[in-house]
Design a protein around this motif. Structure first.
Motif, PDB file in Angstrom:
ATOM      1  N   VAL A 161     -14.949  11.847 -22.208  1.00  0.00           N
ATOM      2  CA  VAL A 161     -16.314  11.913 -22.753  1.00  0.00           C
ATOM      3  C   VAL A 161     -17.299  11.749 -21.605  1.00  0.00           C
ATOM      4  O   VAL A 161     -17.153  10.845 -20.780  1.00  0.00           O
ATOM      5  CB  VAL A 161     -16.544  10.806 -23.802  1.00  0.00           C
ATOM      6  CG1 VAL A 161     -17.994  10.826 -24.304  1.00  0.00           C
ATOM      7  CG2 VAL A 161     -15.575  10.952 -24.966  1.00  0.00           C
ATOM      8  N   VAL A 162     -18.318  12.629 -21.566  1.00  0.00           N
ATOM      9  CA  VAL A 162     -19.325  12.596 -20.499  1.00  0.00           C
ATOM     10  C   VAL A 162     -20.719  12.665 -21.128  1.00  0.00           C
ATOM     11  O   VAL A 162     -20.972  13.535 -21.966  1.00  0.00           O
ATOM     12  CB  VAL A 162     -19.144  13.789 -19.526  1.00  0.00           C
ATOM     13  CG1 VAL A 162     -20.292  13.850 -18.518  1.00  0.00           C
ATOM     14  CG2 VAL A 162     -17.805  13.690 -18.804  1.00  0.00           C
ATOM     15  N   PRO A 163     -21.636  11.761 -20.740  1.00  0.00           N
ATOM     16  CA  PRO A 163     -23.005  11.856 -21.257  1.00  0.00           C
ATOM     17  C   PRO A 163     -23.846  12.853 -20.476  1.00  0.00           C
ATOM     18  O   PRO A 163     -23.703  12.983 -19.260  1.00  0.00           O
ATOM     19  CB  PRO A 163     -23.544  10.427 -21.055  1.00  0.00           C
ATOM     20  CG  PRO A 163     -22.782   9.893 -19.888  1.00  0.00           C
ATOM     21  CD  PRO A 163     -21.417  10.556 -19.923  1.00  0.00           C
ATOM     22  N   ALA A 164     -24.754  13.541 -21.180  1.00  0.00           N
ATOM     23  CA  ALA A 164     -25.754  14.410 -20.539  1.00  0.00           C
ATOM     24  C   ALA A 164     -26.925  13.509 -20.140  1.00  0.00           C
ATOM     25  O   ALA A 164     -27.903  13.365 -20.870  1.00  0.00           O
ATOM     26  CB  ALA A 164     -26.206  15.508 -21.492  1.00  0.00           C
ATOM     27  N   VAL A 165     -26.789  12.879 -18.992  1.00  0.00           N
ATOM     28  CA  VAL A 165     -27.670  11.775 -18.599  1.00  0.00           C
ATOM     29  C   VAL A 165     -29.120  12.194 -18.370  1.00  0.00           C
ATOM     30  O   VAL A 165     -29.413  13.345 -18.046  1.00  0.00           O
ATOM     31  CB  VAL A 165     -27.145  11.082 -17.315  1.00  0.00           C
ATOM     32  CG1 VAL A 165     -25.808  10.412 -17.575  1.00  0.00           C
ATOM     33  CG2 VAL A 165     -27.033  12.075 -16.158  1.00  0.00           C
ATOM     34  N   LEU A 166     -30.005  11.213 -18.518  1.00  0.00           N
ATOM     35  CA  LEU A 166     -31.414  11.384 -18.184  1.00  0.00           C
ATOM     36  C   LEU A 166     -31.616  11.328 -16.674  1.00  0.00           C
ATOM     37  O   LEU A 166     -30.760  10.814 -15.945  1.00  0.00           O
ATOM     38  CB  LEU A 166     -32.241  10.249 -18.803  1.00  0.00           C
ATOM     39  CG  LEU A 166     -32.426  10.212 -20.313  1.00  0.00           C
ATOM     40  CD1 LEU A 166     -33.165   8.935 -20.691  1.00  0.00           C
ATOM     41  CD2 LEU A 166     -33.181  11.424 -20.806  1.00  0.00           C
ATOM     42  N   HIS A 167     -32.766  11.798 -16.226  1.00  0.00           N
ATOM     43  CA  HIS A 167     -33.159  11.569 -14.841  1.00  0.00           C
ATOM     44  C   HIS A 167     -33.373  10.062 -14.675  1.00  0.00           C
ATOM     45  O   HIS A 167     -33.875   9.399 -15.595  1.00  0.00           O
ATOM     46  CB  HIS A 167     -34.450  12.330 -14.516  1.00  0.00           C
ATOM     47  CG  HIS A 167     -34.811  12.288 -13.074  1.00  0.00           C
ATOM     48  ND1 HIS A 167     -35.526  11.244 -12.529  1.00  0.00           N
ATOM     49  CD2 HIS A 167     -34.543  13.140 -12.045  1.00  0.00           C
ATOM     50  CE1 HIS A 167     -35.701  11.462 -11.231  1.00  0.00           C
ATOM     51  NE2 HIS A 167     -35.105  12.604 -10.916  1.00  0.00           N
ATOM     52  N   PRO A 168     -32.994   9.478 -13.524  1.00  0.00           N
ATOM     53  CA  PRO A 168     -33.139   8.024 -13.336  1.00  0.00           C
ATOM     54  C   PRO A 168     -34.554   7.501 -13.604  1.00  0.00           C
ATOM     55  O   PRO A 168     -34.718   6.401 -14.160  1.00  0.00           O
ATOM     56  CB  PRO A 168     -32.741   7.810 -11.868  1.00  0.00           C
ATOM     57  CG  PRO A 168     -31.818   8.943 -11.568  1.00  0.00           C
ATOM     58  CD  PRO A 168     -32.327  10.109 -12.369  1.00  0.00           C
ATOM     59  N   ASP A 169     -35.576   8.264 -13.239  1.00  0.00           N
ATOM     60  CA  ASP A 169     -36.955   7.812 -13.492  1.00  0.00           C
ATOM     61  C   ASP A 169     -37.230   7.700 -14.985  1.00  0.00           C
ATOM     62  O   ASP A 169     -37.863   6.748 -15.447  1.00  0.00           O
ATOM     63  CB  ASP A 169     -37.967   8.774 -12.859  1.00  0.00           C
ATOM     64  CG  ASP A 169     -37.938   8.745 -11.343  1.00  0.00           C
ATOM     65  OD1 ASP A 169     -37.354   7.793 -10.771  1.00  0.00           O
ATOM     66  OD2 ASP A 169     -38.504   9.677 -10.727  1.00  0.00           O
ATOM     67  N   ARG A 170     -36.755   8.690 -15.760  1.00  0.00           N
ATOM     68  CA  ARG A 170     -36.952   8.659 -17.211  1.00  0.00           C
ATOM     69  C   ARG A 170     -36.177   7.509 -17.841  1.00  0.00           C
ATOM     70  O   ARG A 170     -36.668   6.844 -18.755  1.00  0.00           O
ATOM     71  CB  ARG A 170     -36.498  10.000 -17.802  1.00  0.00           C
ATOM     72  CG  ARG A 170     -36.681  10.164 -19.283  1.00  0.00           C
ATOM     73  CD  ARG A 170     -38.056  10.593 -19.727  1.00  0.00           C
ATOM     74  NE  ARG A 170     -38.698  11.596 -18.909  1.00  0.00           N
ATOM     75  CZ  ARG A 170     -38.446  12.907 -18.956  1.00  0.00           C
ATOM     76  NH1 ARG A 170     -37.537  13.389 -19.774  1.00  0.00           N
ATOM     77  NH2 ARG A 170     -39.118  13.733 -18.196  1.00  0.00           N
ATOM     78  N   ALA A 171     -34.957   7.269 -17.355  1.00  0.00           N
ATOM     79  CA  ALA A 171     -34.156   6.162 -17.894  1.00  0.00           C
ATOM     80  C   ALA A 171     -34.825   4.819 -17.602  1.00  0.00           C
ATOM     81  O   ALA A 171     -34.848   3.931 -18.463  1.00  0.00           O
ATOM     82  CB  ALA A 171     -32.749   6.200 -17.301  1.00  0.00           C
ATOM     83  N   ARG A 172     -35.381   4.661 -16.402  1.00  0.00           N
ATOM     84  CA  ARG A 172     -36.077   3.404 -16.068  1.00  0.00           C
ATOM     85  C   ARG A 172     -37.304   3.207 -16.947  1.00  0.00           C
ATOM     86  O   ARG A 172     -37.578   2.113 -17.436  1.00  0.00           O
ATOM     87  CB  ARG A 172     -36.483   3.402 -14.591  1.00  0.00           C
ATOM     88  CG  ARG A 172     -35.413   2.889 -13.659  1.00  0.00           C
ATOM     89  CD  ARG A 172     -35.953   2.618 -12.270  1.00  0.00           C
ATOM     90  NE  ARG A 172     -36.432   3.818 -11.624  1.00  0.00           N
ATOM     91  CZ  ARG A 172     -35.659   4.649 -10.933  1.00  0.00           C
ATOM     92  NH1 ARG A 172     -34.357   4.397 -10.805  1.00  0.00           N
ATOM     93  NH2 ARG A 172     -36.172   5.728 -10.374  1.00  0.00           N
ATOM     94  N   GLU A 173     -38.021   4.287 -17.153  1.00  0.00           N
ATOM     95  CA  GLU A 173     -39.225   4.236 -17.988  1.00  0.00           C
ATOM     96  C   GLU A 173     -38.882   3.842 -19.424  1.00  0.00           C
ATOM     97  O   GLU A 173     -39.567   3.041 -20.046  1.00  0.00           O
ATOM     98  CB  GLU A 173     -39.884   5.616 -17.940  1.00  0.00           C
ATOM     99  CG  GLU A 173     -41.155   5.767 -18.707  1.00  0.00           C
ATOM    100  CD  GLU A 173     -41.651   7.216 -18.610  1.00  0.00           C
ATOM    101  OE1 GLU A 173     -41.690   7.894 -19.666  1.00  0.00           O
ATOM    102  OE2 GLU A 173     -41.964   7.664 -17.495  1.00  0.00           O
ATOM    103  N   ARG A 174     -37.796   4.401 -19.931  1.00  0.00           N
ATOM    104  CA  ARG A 174     -37.378   4.120 -21.311  1.00  0.00           C
ATOM    105  C   ARG A 174     -36.677   2.770 -21.430  1.00  0.00           C
ATOM    106  O   ARG A 174     -36.682   2.144 -22.482  1.00  0.00           O
ATOM    107  CB  ARG A 174     -36.459   5.246 -21.786  1.00  0.00           C
ATOM    108  CG  ARG A 174     -36.050   5.149 -23.234  1.00  0.00           C
ATOM    109  CD  ARG A 174     -35.489   6.460 -23.719  1.00  0.00           C
ATOM    110  NE  ARG A 174     -36.543   7.472 -23.777  1.00  0.00           N
ATOM    111  CZ  ARG A 174     -36.321   8.769 -23.911  1.00  0.00           C
ATOM    112  NH1 ARG A 174     -35.083   9.226 -23.987  1.00  0.00           N
ATOM    113  NH2 ARG A 174     -37.324   9.619 -23.967  1.00  0.00           N
ATOM    114  N   GLY A 175     -36.030   2.345 -20.335  1.00  0.00           N
ATOM    115  CA  GLY A 175     -35.291   1.082 -20.370  1.00  0.00           C
ATOM    116  C   GLY A 175     -33.810   1.268 -20.599  1.00  0.00           C
ATOM    117  O   GLY A 175     -33.039   0.323 -20.489  1.00  0.00           O
ATOM    118  N   TYR A 176     -33.397   2.474 -20.902  1.00  0.00           N
ATOM    119  CA  TYR A 176     -31.985   2.812 -21.110  1.00  0.00           C
ATOM    120  C   TYR A 176     -31.863   4.329 -21.189  1.00  0.00           C
ATOM    121  O   TYR A 176     -32.864   5.034 -21.327  1.00  0.00           O
ATOM    122  CB  TYR A 176     -31.425   2.169 -22.384  1.00  0.00           C
ATOM    123  CG  TYR A 176     -32.201   2.473 -23.640  1.00  0.00           C
ATOM    124  CD1 TYR A 176     -31.877   3.548 -24.451  1.00  0.00           C
ATOM    125  CD2 TYR A 176     -33.270   1.652 -24.027  1.00  0.00           C
ATOM    126  CE1 TYR A 176     -32.598   3.825 -25.603  1.00  0.00           C
ATOM    127  CE2 TYR A 176     -33.994   1.919 -25.177  1.00  0.00           C
ATOM    128  CZ  TYR A 176     -33.655   3.000 -25.955  1.00  0.00           C
ATOM    129  OH  TYR A 176     -34.369   3.277 -27.095  1.00  0.00           O
TER     130      TYR A 176
END
Length: 200
Positions: free
Chosen positions: A89-104
């Motif tokens: 299983v592999v996640p279609a990850v967010l860009h690191p900046d977007r993940a930091r902004e969202r918190g997860y």
């Protein structure tokens, strides 16, 4: 006082606001699975699931990951039962900046649930290397262009493996297609897409 706090802090269904769970049984049972080629969705986008996904992505309700992930895991389980081979299983990850902004990263949380429930290993070889505009802001024609070159994956990380690629929502499939291309370049033998909802 503790009884009042229990009522205030107890989860309420993100779909219909009923107390007792992040996503109640009635809202889960209303989901009708959708298949579009290699895309498998737990349901179509709208109603209670749209509300739940909005709260999960934009209102910080991480607790929804378990119930929404369970919906995707049921799609994976159906495919495994039909003899569809999946190795990872592999996640279609967010860009690191977007993940930091969202918190997860919501895709990571969903993929972790799918892997745990499906007894499959979780890998995260994908990297979102280009911060693009949110797909929700774009029309269908612009989405593929927006995602072009957005992902890379660790070379050889998935050599010969059959991948269940997990995300929250699919509309045009541009995000999943871009992620899939990177996974194939990393050696994936096959990639199937699994999401909570398909937005037709």
């Amino acid at each position: 006082m503790s009884a009042v706090l229990e009522v205030l802090l107890a989860p309420r269904c993100a779909g219909c606001d009923a107390p007792g769970a992040w996503l109640c049984l009635a809202c889960r049972d209303a989901c009708e699975p959708v298949r579009r080629g290699r895309l498998h969705a737990a349901t179509t986008y709208g109603g209670p699931i749209a509300r739940a996904l909005h709260r999960f992505k934009y209102r910080g309700e991480r607790g929804l990951a378990a119930d929404l992930g369970a919906l995707i895991a049921a799609c994976v389980a159906r495919d495994l039962a039909r003899g569809v081979p999946l190795d990872v299983v592999v996640p279609a990850v967010l860009h690191p900046d977007r993940a930091r902004e969202r918190g997860y990263d919501q895709a990571r949380l969903l993929a972790a649930e799918v892997a745990a429930r499906g007894g499959l290993p979780l890998r995260a070889p994908l990297r979102r290397v280009r911060a693009s505009r949110p797909q929700i802001e774009l029309d269908r024609a612009a989405r593929a262009t927006n995602m072009r070159g957005a992902y890379i994956a660790e070379a050889g990380a998935l050599r010969g493996l059959r991948v269940a690629l997990v995300d929250d929502v699919a509309t045009t499939g541009a995000t999943l297609s871009a992620a899939s291309a990177a996974l194939r370049a990393a050696g994936a033998r096959d990639v199937r897409y699994y999401v909570v909802a398909f937005d037709e």
